[in-house]
Design a protein around this motif. Sequence first.
Motif, PDB file in Angstrom:
ATOM      1  N   VAL A   8      69.768  34.507 128.474  1.00  0.00           N
ATOM      2  CA  VAL A   8      70.153  34.767 129.640  1.00  0.00           C
ATOM      3  C   VAL A   8      71.584  34.409 130.226  1.00  0.00           C
ATOM      4  O   VAL A   8      71.944  33.332 129.800  1.00  0.00           O
ATOM      5  CB  VAL A   8      69.008  33.812 130.777  1.00  0.00           C
ATOM      6  CG1 VAL A   8      69.544  33.800 132.204  1.00  0.00           C
ATOM      7  CG2 VAL A   8      67.772  33.981 130.498  1.00  0.00           C
ATOM      8  N   TYR A  40      71.204  36.712 135.200  1.00  0.00           N
ATOM      9  CA  TYR A  40      70.468  35.741 135.998  1.00  0.00           C
ATOM     10  C   TYR A  40      70.850  36.088 137.481  1.00  0.00           C
ATOM     11  O   TYR A  40      71.956  36.396 137.892  1.00  0.00           O
ATOM     12  CB  TYR A  40      71.236  34.412 135.824  1.00  0.00           C
ATOM     13  CG  TYR A  40      70.763  33.256 136.409  1.00  0.00           C
ATOM     14  CD1 TYR A  40      69.602  32.330 136.115  1.00  0.00           C
ATOM     15  CD2 TYR A  40      71.202  33.190 137.841  1.00  0.00           C
ATOM     16  CE1 TYR A  40      69.218  31.285 136.887  1.00  0.00           C
ATOM     17  CE2 TYR A  40      70.477  32.025 138.505  1.00  0.00           C
ATOM     18  CZ  TYR A  40      69.929  31.152 138.333  1.00  0.00           C
ATOM     19  OH  TYR A  40      69.170  30.304 138.889  1.00  0.00           O
ATOM     20  N   PHE A  87      66.658  38.156 135.013  1.00  0.00           N
ATOM     21  CA  PHE A  87      65.756  36.836 134.879  1.00  0.00           C
ATOM     22  C   PHE A  87      66.011  36.517 136.506  1.00  0.00           C
ATOM     23  O   PHE A  87      67.046  36.069 136.879  1.00  0.00           O
ATOM     24  CB  PHE A  87      66.774  35.730 133.791  1.00  0.00           C
ATOM     25  CG  PHE A  87      66.051  34.458 133.895  1.00  0.00           C
ATOM     26  CD1 PHE A  87      64.960  34.208 132.764  1.00  0.00           C
ATOM     27  CD2 PHE A  87      66.383  33.488 134.765  1.00  0.00           C
ATOM     28  CE1 PHE A  87      64.399  33.062 132.744  1.00  0.00           C
ATOM     29  CE2 PHE A  87      65.950  32.208 134.567  1.00  0.00           C
ATOM     30  CZ  PHE A  87      64.805  32.102 133.662  1.00  0.00           C
TER      31      PHE A  87
END
Length: 183
Positions: A8, A40, A87
């Motif tokens: 991530v 992210y 994410f």
Amino acid sequence: GSKISILVANVANGPDSTVDASWTDVITRGIASGKTVLGYVRTGYLGVSSQQFTTRLGSGNLADWTAQIEQDVNMWYTLYPNLGGIFFDEGWPECGASNEYVDLYKYINDYTKSVYPSALTVLNPGSPIAPCFEDTMDILLTFELNYTSYINSYTANDWVPKDPRKLWHIIYGVAESKVSNVA
């Protein structure tokens, strides 16, 4: 790190607004080594948690959170087009009245996949979630704490998913000798 398949990237609780050469390098190297790199995106528990998180512009409104999340998804792919997906952190784990929260996450997932069809999507409430979330994203993270908490106080969902491989856990600070125990 050879066993970790997903990374991530988090520049500034999101993509920031300009390309960062060091992040381009890290993302490119991650992908070249066979990893899926996700951008992210903060969803701020949709502004409904006790922390009352707000968007970067100071709003707690669901429409404003949705707009910021869409902007962040688009900016990730604009700045780093070789990303493998998104994410979505700080996921709110409740369905909401008339499913308003789960429907918003379904919308975010559908939006992301309509614009970036190969995107892997992950929602991270980091806690048990309601069964209404089963079809919101590709992966649902239902635990995010350290090893001691996992062993002593893990709480499972109170429902069984159609595909148990969708439910993932992040467990920090696991000694190498305890990895098989956790698995």
